[in-house]
Each structure stands twice: as C-alpha cells, then as structure tokens.
Design an enzyme around this catalytic site. Structure first.
Site, PDB file in Angstrom:
ATOM      1  N   GLN A  27       0.825  -1.215   0.000  1.00 45.18           N
ATOM      2  CA  GLN A  27       0.000   0.000   0.000  1.00 45.18           C
ATOM      3  C   GLN A  27       0.861   1.268   0.000  1.00 45.18           C
ATOM      4  O   GLN A  27       0.384   2.339  -0.363  1.00 45.18           O
ATOM      5  CB  GLN A  27      -0.901   0.019   1.243  1.00 45.18           C
ATOM      6  CG  GLN A  27      -1.934  -1.092   1.283  1.00 45.18           C
ATOM      7  CD  GLN A  27      -2.625  -1.172   2.643  1.00 45.18           C
ATOM      8  OE1 GLN A  27      -1.999  -1.453   3.657  1.00 45.18           O
ATOM      9  NE2 GLN A  27      -3.916  -0.901   2.661  1.00 45.18           N
ATOM     10  N   TYR A  54       7.735 -10.050   4.676  1.00 54.19           N
ATOM     11  CA  TYR A  54       6.820  -8.946   4.349  1.00 54.19           C
ATOM     12  C   TYR A  54       7.147  -8.381   2.967  1.00 54.19           C
ATOM     13  O   TYR A  54       8.253  -7.897   2.720  1.00 54.19           O
ATOM     14  CB  TYR A  54       6.881  -7.829   5.405  1.00 54.19           C
ATOM     15  CG  TYR A  54       6.394  -8.226   6.791  1.00 54.19           C
ATOM     16  CD1 TYR A  54       5.732  -9.437   7.024  1.00 54.19           C
ATOM     17  CD2 TYR A  54       6.572  -7.383   7.886  1.00 54.19           C
ATOM     18  CE1 TYR A  54       5.284  -9.790   8.275  1.00 54.19           C
ATOM     19  CE2 TYR A  54       6.121  -7.734   9.160  1.00 54.19           C
ATOM     20  CZ  TYR A  54       5.488  -8.944   9.345  1.00 54.19           C
ATOM     21  OH  TYR A  54       5.051  -9.287  10.600  1.00 54.19           O
ATOM     22  N   LEU A 212      -5.864  -4.168  16.292  1.00 54.50           N
ATOM     23  CA  LEU A 212      -7.180  -3.816  15.738  1.00 54.50           C
ATOM     24  C   LEU A 212      -7.767  -4.961  14.918  1.00 54.50           C
ATOM     25  O   LEU A 212      -8.730  -4.759  14.175  1.00 54.50           O
ATOM     26  CB  LEU A 212      -7.054  -2.552  14.861  1.00 54.50           C
ATOM     27  CG  LEU A 212      -6.500  -1.308  15.581  1.00 54.50           C
ATOM     28  CD1 LEU A 212      -6.349  -0.143  14.612  1.00 54.50           C
ATOM     29  CD2 LEU A 212      -7.419  -0.917  16.743  1.00 54.50           C
ATOM     30  N   GLN A 292      -4.414   7.632  10.413  1.00 52.80           N
ATOM     31  CA  GLN A 292      -4.616   6.427  11.251  1.00 52.80           C
ATOM     32  C   GLN A 292      -3.550   6.372  12.333  1.00 52.80           C
ATOM     33  O   GLN A 292      -3.827   6.093  13.504  1.00 52.80           O
ATOM     34  CB  GLN A 292      -4.518   5.159  10.404  1.00 52.80           C
ATOM     35  CG  GLN A 292      -5.633   4.998   9.384  1.00 52.80           C
ATOM     36  CD  GLN A 292      -5.447   3.771   8.498  1.00 52.80           C
ATOM     37  OE1 GLN A 292      -4.389   3.133   8.518  1.00 52.80           O
ATOM     38  NE2 GLN A 292      -6.445   3.445   7.712  1.00 52.80           N
TER      39      GLN A 292
HETATM   40  N1  LIG Z   1       4.409 -12.001  14.083  1.00 50.80           N
HETATM   41  C1  LIG Z   1       3.405 -12.116  13.257  1.00 50.80           C
HETATM   42  O1  LIG Z   1       3.074 -13.216  12.794  1.00 50.80           O
HETATM   43  C2  LIG Z   1       2.652 -10.877  12.856  1.00 50.80           C
HETATM   44  C3  LIG Z   1       1.430 -10.989  12.147  1.00 50.80           C
HETATM   45  C4  LIG Z   1       0.765  -9.823  11.809  1.00 50.80           C
HETATM   46  C5  LIG Z   1       1.280  -8.593  12.177  1.00 50.80           C
HETATM   47  N2  LIG Z   1       2.473  -8.510  12.841  1.00 50.80           N
HETATM   48  C6  LIG Z   1       3.077  -7.213  13.218  1.00 50.80           C
HETATM   49  O2  LIG Z   1       2.125  -6.397  13.870  1.00 50.80           O
HETATM   50  C7  LIG Z   1       1.970  -5.169  13.155  1.00 50.80           C
HETATM   51  C8  LIG Z   1       0.569  -4.661  13.329  1.00 50.80           C
HETATM   52  O3  LIG Z   1      -0.353  -5.619  12.788  1.00 50.80           O
HETATM   53  P1  LIG Z   1      -1.580  -5.103  11.942  1.00 50.80           P
HETATM   54  O4  LIG Z   1      -1.122  -4.199  10.850  1.00 50.80           O
HETATM   55  O5  LIG Z   1      -2.391  -6.278  11.597  1.00 50.80           O
HETATM   56  O6  LIG Z   1      -2.299  -4.198  13.059  1.00 50.80           O
HETATM   57  P2  LIG Z   1      -3.822  -3.767  13.217  1.00 50.80           P
HETATM   58  O7  LIG Z   1      -3.780  -2.586  14.117  1.00 50.80           O
HETATM   59  O8  LIG Z   1      -4.674  -4.894  13.631  1.00 50.80           O
HETATM   60  O9  LIG Z   1      -4.266  -3.339  11.756  1.00 50.80           O
HETATM   61  C9  LIG Z   1      -3.677  -2.233  11.124  1.00 50.80           C
HETATM   62  C10 LIG Z   1      -4.529  -1.833   9.921  1.00 50.80           C
HETATM   63  O10 LIG Z   1      -5.823  -1.402  10.340  1.00 50.80           O
HETATM   64  C11 LIG Z   1      -6.182  -0.208   9.645  1.00 50.80           C
HETATM   65  N3  LIG Z   1      -6.139   0.891  10.627  1.00 50.80           N
HETATM   66  C12 LIG Z   1      -5.143   1.145  11.527  1.00 50.80           C
HETATM   67  N4  LIG Z   1      -5.463   2.189  12.307  1.00 50.80           N
HETATM   68  C13 LIG Z   1      -6.669   2.614  11.899  1.00 50.80           C
HETATM   69  C14 LIG Z   1      -7.512   3.642  12.341  1.00 50.80           C
HETATM   70  N5  LIG Z   1      -7.171   4.427  13.353  1.00 50.80           N
HETATM   71  N6  LIG Z   1      -8.700   3.810  11.713  1.00 50.80           N
HETATM   72  C15 LIG Z   1      -9.061   2.996  10.691  1.00 50.80           C
HETATM   73  N7  LIG Z   1      -8.307   1.995  10.225  1.00 50.80           N
HETATM   74  C16 LIG Z   1      -7.106   1.794  10.830  1.00 50.80           C
HETATM   75  C17 LIG Z   1      -5.155  -0.057   8.537  1.00 50.80           C
HETATM   76  O11 LIG Z   1      -5.557  -0.883   7.458  1.00 50.80           O
HETATM   77  P3  LIG Z   1      -6.245  -0.325   6.104  1.00 50.80           P
HETATM   78  O12 LIG Z   1      -5.151  -0.095   5.135  1.00 50.80           O
HETATM   79  O13 LIG Z   1      -7.133  -1.453   5.735  1.00 50.80           O
HETATM   80  O14 LIG Z   1      -6.971   0.940   6.428  1.00 50.80           O
HETATM   81  C18 LIG Z   1      -3.923  -0.654   9.180  1.00 50.80           C
HETATM   82  O15 LIG Z   1      -2.924  -1.027   8.275  1.00 50.80           O
HETATM   83  C19 LIG Z   1       2.387  -5.528  11.723  1.00 50.80           C
HETATM   84  O16 LIG Z   1       2.762  -4.434  10.960  1.00 50.80           O
HETATM   85  C20 LIG Z   1       3.553  -6.459  11.987  1.00 50.80           C
HETATM   86  O17 LIG Z   1       4.706  -5.696  12.291  1.00 50.80           O
HETATM   87  C21 LIG Z   1       3.145  -9.642  13.194  1.00 50.80           C
END
Ligand SMILES: NC(=O)c1ccc[n+]([C@@H]2O[C@H](COP(=O)([O-])OP(=O)(O)OC[C@H]3O[C@@H](n4cnc5c(N)ncnc54)[C@H](OP(=O)(O)O)[C@@H]3O)[C@@H](O)[C@H]2O)c1
Length: 322
Positions: A27, A54, A212, A292
């Site tokens: 993105q 990633y 989230l 965000q």
């Molecule tokens: N170890 C593992 O297996 C593993 C797995 C997953 C993640 N992670 C780590 O954890 C980090 C966070 O995970 P995640 O990205 O899934 O976190 P999340 O907070 O669950 O989701 C983040 C996504 O939600 C949306 N968003 C975030 N803030 C927002 C807001 N205030 N209002 C509206 N939409 C919002 C955006 O997506 P949109 O683009 O859809 O708006 C954003 O990219 C990752 O970047 C990675 O470093 C690790």
C-alpha cells in the site's frame, strides 16, 4: 510515550510500536513509508517491526532506506526481523528454522535493511521438522556473532518456548526473550491463558500484533469492505471472512458506544485495552495512512482512563475469548 522493559531484559521499548506488515510495499511506497515512520518516531515510538517475508523482502528494503534518509542515530531505535517462510524455493529455503537457512537469512536481511545488526530477531513460526535444539543454537550464534541483540519466537506454543529456554540454559546459550503473538479484543486466549506461567517463570516479554484485528476493531467493516482497505488487496483476501464476521461486527457496534462515552475512537479504545495488560511489553500498531497513525498514538492517553471496572465492561461487551 511511556517505555516498558522487554520481558526480563533491560531493553526499553515504547509501549506503542509500529510495524510494516501488509502496508510496506503493498500500500505504501518509500516516501509514504518514510512519512509514517517519521510520524511514529516523532510520537515517541522507538520500536519498528519487520520480517523477511513482508512484501517478499521489499518491506525491509523500504524500512532500511527510510531509516537511512531519516538519518536516525542507531541508538535511538529498535528494529526487528523474523524468519521462517523464506524468500526462495527449494530445500532449506522455505518453512524452516534449520541452521543453514537462519544463517543465510540474517545476512540477507541485514543487507536489505542496510544495517550491521537488528535488535530483535524472531523465529516467525515453529518448525516441526527441525529440532528445537538446532534452532536455539543457531539463534544464539546469531547473537554471539553480533548480528542481533535478542531473540524470540512468534506464535510458538508455551511448551516449545519453555523447551527452547531450558535448552539455552543447559548449554549456556542466549535464551529466548520475547514472543510475538496476536493479541486483541477478539483474540486473547494464548496471551492470557496459555502463556500465563511463562511471565514469571522465564520473564517472557510480549510484542503483540494486530491490536485492531486488521482493522475490524475500528468499526470500518460494519457495512462491508471499505475501499482502500487491506481487505481489498487480492493477496489478503483470506482476511475478508474474518473482517466481515457478523457477530464480531455486532460486538464492534456495542464497543463503539463505550468509546463514545469515553470520548475516544474505537481504534484508541481497542489499542488502549491491549496496553492495560501488564505482560505486554509493546503493542505493535499498523497504519496505511498518517491520520490512522495519529489516531492510534493517542491510545496511550486513553489507557490512563481505563479502570479495572471499565476493562471488564469492555471485555464483556466484546464477548469473545478466542
Ligand atoms: N508475528 C506475526 O506473525 C505478525 C502478524 C501480523 C502482524 N504482525 C506485526 O504487527 C503489526 C501490526 O499488525 P496489523 O497491521 O495487523 O495491526 P492492526 O492494528 O490490527 O491493523 C492495522 C490496519 O488497520 C487499519 N487501521 C489502523 N489504524 C486505523 C484507524 N485508526 N482507523 C481505521 N483503520 C485503521 C489499517 O488498514 P487499512 O489499510 O485497511 O486501512 C492498518 O494497516 C504488523 O505491521 C507487523 O509488524 C506480526
């Protein structure tokens, strides 16, 4: 921004951190990635999470290039990578934690990141085909060789984490320090039940992901998939069913009322709830847009307002314990 010790270590990580899964390379281009990192850093974030897998290595390249351009002092930030899936096809190159793969993988990651070392390195998933002992030796050697400072696991079960710790202790190796599990209002069991004994017994730290639930806990999936969201990306179509889950979206509507009463957004409430767990060292947030990120960073102030009673109400309202 407040800082917490990462488990039993002396390392301090910001209670909110920032990761690049889905966003970097899918993105966000380099300038957008850099803008978000700069905004997170300005908000006090010192931990930036990444992984080899990633965007097929692009996420590390983008983060490395951004850090170089931002000219941050190496002492001022903590950065991670993770290994398991691999980037090439063939034996010893995919779905493994064997010594050969791990030793190659760290060198390639450091090159993409343009760094001499990463602070944290994770075994991204368990590998049932490699003895834990082999992986422990390789991870410990990575640290001894100065390529990483601390190592840990991601989504390992409690018994395997404990076994890895004991092997390291027996052989005077570097022990696993932290685990990176999913943790949000709809996904709690592993952090709150399965790992419970490990916090005191081995001083396990937690860098938790998807606070989230990929955006479900912002309320944006109540009426279907919004345009520009990660659920629209063809490679992440597997997330759609969970994000559109009717029961969870009904719970989200109820949680929104609590956020309204508290005068915050649902994203802030959800992140703040995760922060209230004292075993969490840092909540890794994700964002595809600056607004965000700004919204999410305000969760620290919201956490101060969540009493034990309110926390219980939030959990009862969410209603899931998976
Ligand atoms: N170890 C593992 O297996 C593993 C797995 C997953 C993640 N992670 C780590 O954890 C980090 C966070 O995970 P995640 O990205 O899934 O976190 P999340 O907070 O669950 O989701 C983040 C996504 O939600 C949306 N968003 C975030 N803030 C927002 C807001 N205030 N209002 C509206 N939409 C919002 C955006 O997506 P949109 O683009 O859809 O708006 C954003 O990219 C990752 O970047 C990675 O470093 C690790």
């Amino acid at each position: 921004m407040k800082f917490r010790r990462l488990g039993r270590s002396g390392l301090q990580v910001s209670e909110l951190s920032f990761g690049s899964w889905v966003t970097y390379g899918n993105q966000l281009n380099k300038n957008a990635a850099k803008e978000l990192m700069a905004a997170a850093y300005d908000a006090g974030v010192n931990f930036f999470d990444n992984a080899e897998i990633y965007a097929g290595g692009q996420s590390e390249e983008l983060m490395g290039a951004a850090i170089r351009e931002l000219n941050w002092s190496r002492m001022s930030y903590v950065i991670s990578t993770k290994f398991y899936w691999g980037l090439s096809k063939g034996p010893n190159q995919v779905n493994t934690l064997n010594r050969k793969y791990l030793m190659h993988a760290i060198d390639a990651s450091l090159k993409r990141l343009q760094l001499d070392y990463v602070d944290l390195v994770y075994c991204h998933r368990p590998d049932p085909h490699t003895l834990i002992e082999e992986t422990v030796w390789a991870m410990s050697d990575m640290i001894t060789r100065g390529k990483a400072l601390y190592w840990g696991t991601s989504e390992w079960n409690a018994d395997d984490i404990r076994a890895a710790y004991e092997i390291a202790e027996r052989h005077h190796l570097h022990k696993p320090l932290m685990e990176q599990p999913q943790y949000n209002l709809f996904h709690r069991r592993r952090v709150e039940k399965e790992y419970a004994r490990l916090y005191d017994e081995i001083g396990l730290g937690l860098t938790t992901w998807s606070p989230l639930a990929s955006g479900l806990l912002t309320g944006k999936y109540k009426n279907g998939v919004p345009s520009g969201s990660r659920a629209e990306l063809p490679n992440y179509a597997f997330l759609r069913e969970g994000l559109l889950d009717p029961a969870k979206n009904t719970a989200v509507t109820k949680l929104q009322s609590i956020a309204d009463e508290l005068g915050c957004t649902l994203a802030q409430l959800s992140i703040a709830w995760a922060l209230k767990n004292p075993h969490v060292s840092t909540v890794i947030t994700g964002a595809s847009r600056p607004e965000q990120l700004r919204d999410n960073m305000r969760a620290c102030a919201v956490a101060d307002k969540i009493t034990d009673e309110l926390r219980q109400k939030i959990e009862d309202t969410a209603g899931f314990f998976e």
